[in-house]
Design a protein around this motif. Structure first.
Motif, PDB file in Angstrom:
ATOM      1  N   LEU A   1      -6.750   8.688   3.222  1.00 13.98           N
ATOM      2  CA  LEU A   1      -7.161   7.468   3.904  1.00 13.98           C
ATOM      3  C   LEU A   1      -6.334   7.259   5.166  1.00 13.98           C
ATOM      4  O   LEU A   1      -5.099   7.254   5.124  1.00 13.98           O
ATOM      5  CB  LEU A   1      -7.006   6.280   2.953  1.00 13.98           C
TER       6      LEU A   1
ATOM      7  N   LYS B   1      -3.491  -0.170   7.360  1.00 13.91           N
ATOM      8  CA  LYS B   1      -3.152   1.244   7.377  1.00 13.91           C
ATOM      9  C   LYS B   1      -3.360   1.847   6.004  1.00 13.91           C
ATOM     10  O   LYS B   1      -3.131   1.216   4.981  1.00 13.91           O
ATOM     11  CB  LYS B   1      -1.691   1.425   7.807  1.00 13.91           C
ATOM     12  N   GLY B   2      -3.745   3.105   6.035  1.00  7.72           N
ATOM     13  CA  GLY B   2      -3.840   3.880   4.816  1.00  7.72           C
ATOM     14  C   GLY B   2      -2.659   4.813   4.674  1.00  7.72           C
ATOM     15  O   GLY B   2      -1.542   4.492   5.081  1.00  7.72           O
ATOM     16  N   GLU B   3      -2.934   5.989   4.158  1.00  6.16           N
ATOM     17  CA  GLU B   3      -1.881   6.957   3.859  1.00  6.16           C
ATOM     18  C   GLU B   3      -1.371   7.678   5.107  1.00  6.16           C
ATOM     19  O   GLU B   3      -0.190   8.004   5.207  1.00  6.16           O
ATOM     20  CB  GLU B   3      -2.426   7.972   2.856  1.00  6.16           C
TER      21      GLU B   3
END
Lengths: 115, 116
Positions: free
Chosen positions: B45, B57-59
């Motif tokens: 992600l 925000k993702g990863e």
């Protein structure tokens, strides 16, 4: 925390024989579990999902998966492989509640079907 | 057909160039996502938008920005492309009702980006 392990990166079967794609998960809460399929140069398509109802889940194209809490597994099976099943398959875990950013994908299993 | 539409399907960029990947869904879903797919790593992600007007925000957000233009559209921008951003990018949408994430995602067909 959660994680997914797809135990085989590649599986090869003959047409007409059974398919088994293995998935183990780790989750500190009650999970939802999904299997997705990706055909070459295509997006991902949902095959089936487990969301705390019946532990044996039936999906599209004859696939099914069984949620086994004691084994933390969610293996995907099909009784008889078809050539059109050749694709990459992803096991996915998420919490049943909460933020969708917690969706975690396995690294994928490439299924080859031999004539 | 109802679904998620991504443009472009293919793109080659030179290092340092910028570009925007477009995504639109017509299923009236609240949540939209951007993922990148790299060999042997599944999908990761980048950013997501739980609802119109919010992004998170993702990863793997570094090097990317997003805009949730309206409920239908969610764009991903690379300000200064790097070879490490060579990947296949997928947009997805979903519906989360009362905190239940039980319905899975609908994915677009992907954008294959090469940065040279």
């Amino acid at each position: 925390a959660q994680s997914v392990t797809q135990l085989d990166s590649h599986v090869s079967v003959s047409e007409g024989t059974p398919v088994l794609l293995r998935c183990n998960y780790s989750s500190s809460y009650s999970p939802s579990l999904f299997w997705y399929v990706q055909h070459p140069n295509k997006g991902l398509q949902l095959l089936l999902k487990y969301t705390s109802a019946a532990t044996l889940v039936k999906g599209i194209n004859g696939f099914e998966a069984e949620f086994k809490k004691s084994e933390t597994s969610f293996h995907l099976t099909k009784p008889s492989a078809h050539m059109s099943d050749a694709a990459e398959y992803f096991c996915v875990v998420s919490p049943s509640f909460g933020s969708a950013r917690q969706l975690t994908f396995g690294s994928g299993t490439q299924l080859t079907v031999l004539p | 057909n109802a679904g998620v539409t991504q443009t472009p399907k293919f793109q080659v960029l030179k290092t340092g160039q910028s570009m925007t990947l477009q995504c639109a869904q017509d299923m009236n879903h609240n949540s939209m996502y951007w993922y990148r797919q790299d060999p042997g790593m599944g999908l990761r992600l980048i950013y997501y938008s739980a609802s119109e007007g919010t992004t998170d925000k993702g990863e793997v957000p570094n090097g990317y920005n997003v805009s949730r233009l309206n409920k239908r559209e969610f764009s991903l921008r690379l300000e200064s492309a790097a070879p490490s951003q060579t990947s296949v990018y997928f947009c997805a949408s979903s519906e989360i009702l009362r905190g239940h994430f039980n319905y899975g995602y609908t994915f677009g067909s992907g954008t294959r980006l090469t940065v040279v």
